[in-house]
Scaffold this motif. Structure first.
Motif, short mmCIF file in Angstrom:
data_model
loop_
_atom_site.label_atom_id
_atom_site.label_comp_id
_atom_site.label_asym_id
_atom_site.label_seq_id
_atom_site.Cartn_x
_atom_site.Cartn_y
_atom_site.Cartn_z
N ARG A 221 -31.43 2.69 -13.99
CA ARG A 221 -31.75 3.33 -13.17
C ARG A 221 -32.89 4.24 -14.18
O ARG A 221 -32.00 4.06 -16.00
N ALA A 222 -34.23 4.55 -14.17
CA ALA A 222 -35.07 5.16 -15.42
C ALA A 222 -33.98 6.16 -15.96
O ALA A 222 -33.87 6.77 -15.20
N GLY A 223 -34.05 6.35 -16.83
CA GLY A 223 -34.26 7.47 -17.57
C GLY A 223 -32.19 7.84 -18.20
O GLY A 223 -31.75 8.04 -19.16
N GLN A 224 -31.64 6.44 -17.79
CA GLN A 224 -29.95 6.32 -18.32
C GLN A 224 -30.33 5.64 -19.68
O GLN A 224 -31.60 5.00 -20.10
N PHE A 225 -28.32 5.95 -20.51
CA PHE A 225 -28.94 5.17 -21.46
C PHE A 225 -27.57 4.33 -21.47
O PHE A 225 -26.98 4.27 -20.11
N ALA A 226 -27.15 3.72 -22.71
CA ALA A 226 -26.25 3.00 -22.85
C ALA A 226 -25.76 2.69 -24.10
O ALA A 226 -26.42 3.22 -24.86
N GLY A 232 -24.91 -7.88 -36.06
CA GLY A 232 -25.84 -8.41 -36.89
C GLY A 232 -26.06 -7.46 -37.66
O GLY A 232 -27.24 -7.48 -38.71
N ALA A 233 -26.59 -5.96 -37.73
CA ALA A 233 -26.89 -5.36 -38.10
C ALA A 233 -26.12 -4.48 -39.99
O ALA A 233 -25.94 -3.73 -40.42
N GLY A 234 -24.69 -5.14 -39.99
CA GLY A 234 -23.58 -4.54 -40.91
C GLY A 234 -22.93 -3.57 -40.37
O GLY A 234 -22.35 -3.18 -40.80
N PHE A 235 -22.65 -3.10 -38.83
CA PHE A 235 -22.01 -2.50 -38.30
C PHE A 235 -21.46 -3.07 -37.21
O PHE A 235 -22.85 -3.38 -36.31
N GLY A 236 -19.85 -2.37 -36.43
CA GLY A 236 -19.93 -2.86 -35.13
C GLY A 236 -19.61 -1.89 -34.44
O GLY A 236 -18.78 -2.51 -33.33
N GLU A 237 -19.96 -0.25 -35.00
CA GLU A 237 -19.70 0.83 -34.33
C GLU A 237 -20.98 0.52 -33.00
O GLU A 237 -22.05 1.00 -32.85
N PRO A 238 -20.01 0.92 -31.46
CA PRO A 238 -21.19 1.15 -30.72
C PRO A 238 -22.04 2.54 -31.05
O PRO A 238 -21.28 3.31 -31.60
N HIS A 239 -23.20 2.61 -30.51
CA HIS A 239 -24.03 3.80 -30.57
C HIS A 239 -24.61 4.09 -29.43
O HIS A 239 -25.37 3.53 -28.55
N PRO A 240 -24.06 5.11 -28.26
CA PRO A 240 -25.70 5.80 -27.72
C PRO A 240 -27.17 5.79 -27.84
O PRO A 240 -27.48 6.31 -28.47
N PHE A 241 -28.16 4.98 -27.08
CA PHE A 241 -29.85 5.42 -27.58
C PHE A 241 -29.72 5.02 -25.90
O PHE A 241 -29.22 4.27 -24.68
N THR A 242 -30.84 6.04 -25.21
CA THR A 242 -31.68 6.12 -24.04
C THR A 242 -32.42 4.74 -23.94
O THR A 242 -32.87 4.12 -24.79
N ILE A 243 -32.53 4.14 -22.82
CA ILE A 243 -33.51 3.02 -22.32
C ILE A 243 -34.60 3.15 -22.18
O ILE A 243 -34.41 3.88 -21.29
#
Length: 432
Positions: A221-226, A232-243
């Motif tokens: 839904r609009a306003g959510q994050f993931a 491919g950016a040199g690191f494998g840890e996930p990070h939260p960003f708003t969609i």
């Protein structure tokens, strides 16, 4: 956070007392208190690991993930305090049995767990330590929980593992261990969506990253994050960003990254078209407010509002979007928002340029929007700005329940800087 989640934690911490009266007969009260502190620490840590799994029921019970993670943090800190007290207060009791090599080994693991957790908690609240180093060390917290569980199972205690309280605590240890095993499992074993970067474009001081699904798309839904993992950016840890784009039929996603910290700076300059991305989510409940609204976005805090503006129905009540920027050149998605404001009569875009109008305050906001007291105010932006508005908006008729924001900080301190600043101000006030 949701009251039901707090109630669940409180009940879980209180359950051992169902059998405490029978255990306490003829026992030393101080030692029993120390024993309970050890049990309470295990219960708190098990819930902390459970929240970290981000399983579907977590948000339903404990609230949106930003609130759940705050509970996760305080459960960890509370567990650490309980463990320190448990170690400081003598928990030994007479007549519990003979110490064996296994008991001594369990005691040793308890000591290792104590000092290991203490070091990791200090690293967590010492926010000057780089994010990737903190994230790498944070995974060891679960190992020390397992050590603590082993310590509990095999030390001498005033009840047996087969007693009702023993079975209850065994379930607690199992839940915490399974949750830790889940969060520590290889990324490929956990559910996620595969995407590919199709375009990276400059948006003021930020970069917009467009993503296309490589299989089953994410539904949000609009306003959510993931959580995004840029392999491919040199690191494998996930990070939260708003969609930062509303849902569409193709399942394409967009996120907007500003170089604010060590990790986001690396992301902003490392991503390129064609790179693979794993996406876990969606999470959050931001933007669900009803009725006339005021949106306040500052800096990269514009991201949820771009998606919400795209998804704003024609029949929705009026929305005034205050977009706080330094200047037009630094503003992300400005042309897009101006176009949306033209095409949507119920969306009023107000550019608040700090260079010419100064910092937005509750007073200046009320002067800009005369009917402010009748609206819900949604905010996304710098922490200090949010705190200032939260403090002063009630004076303008906007109650706490009508000031909505997400406080998703995957890693925070415990207010040490604010405490030092307050003490310094007190010192200055006394010296003048």
């Amino acid at each position: 956070m949701r009251k039901i989640g707090l109630l669940v934690v409180a009940v879980a911490l209180a359950v051992p007392f169902l059998w405490w009266s029978s255990i306490a007969q003829g026992r030393d009260g101080v030692a029993l208190f120390s024993q309970y502190l050890g049990l309470g620490a295990l219960i708190a840590m098990a819930f902390s690991h459970l929240i970290a799994t981000r399983w579907p029921g977590v948000e339903m019970i404990f609230g949106p993930l930003d609130q759940s993670y705050r509970l996760h943090k305080w459960l960890g800190i509370g567990a650490m305090v309980a463990i320190l007290l448990h170690d400081t207060i003598d928990a030994e009791m007479r007549g519990l049995g003979r110490e064996t090599a296994l008991v001594e080994f369990a005691e040793t693991l308890g000591e290792i767990s104590l000092y290991g957790l203490l070091i990791l908690v200090v690293i967590t609240i010492a926010t000057f330590i780089p994010y990737h180093l903190w994230k790498w060390t944070h995974r060891f917290i679960g190992i020390f929980f397992v050590f603590g569980a082993f310590h509990y199972l095999f030390i001498l205690k005033p009840f047996k593992n087969g007693d009702p309280i023993g079975i209850y605590m065994l379930l607690v240890c199992v839940v915490g261990t399974v949750a830790y095993a889940w969060t520590s499992a290889p990324r490929g074993l956990r559910p996620s969506r595969s995407y590919e970067i199709t375009q990276v474009t400059q948006q003021g001081d930020a970069v917009a990253v467009d993503l296309a699904p490589k299989g089953r798309p994410l539904r949000h839904r609009a306003g959510q994050f993931a959580f995004f993992r840029f392999s491919g950016a040199g690191f494998g840890e996930p990070h939260p960003f708003t969609i930062s784009a509303a849902p569409n039929e193709k399942g394409d996603l967009r996120l907007t990254v500003a170089p604010l910290g060590d990790l986001t700076s690396h992301v902003a300059r490392s991503l390129k078209a064609g790179q693979a991305v794993q996406v876990d989510g969606p999470y959050g409940h931001f933007g669900r407010a009803k009725g006339p609204q005021v949106w306040i976005g500052a800096g990269v805090g514009v991201t949820p509002f771009v998606a919400l503006a795209q998804a704003l129905p024609a029949e929705a009540p009026p929305v005034t979007f205050i977009y706080c920027i330094r200047d037009r050149d630094s503003a992300a998605h400005l042309a897009e928002l101006e176009s949306l404001a033209v095409s949507k009569p119920n969306l009023d875009l107000v550019l608040w340029q700090s260079q010419t109008r100064g910092r937005l305050t509750a007073t200046t906001l009320a002067a800009e929007i005369p009917d402010l007291a009748t609206r819900k105010v949604l905010f996304c932006g710098p922490i200090e700005m949010r705190r200032s508005l939260a403090k002063d908006l009630p004076k303008q008729g906007v109650g706490q329940k009508n000031f909505l924001y997400e406080e998703f900080e995957i890693r925070t301190g415990i207010g040490l800087r604010r405490l030092v600043a307050w003490l310094w101000q007190r010192h200055l006030a006394k010296s003048t």
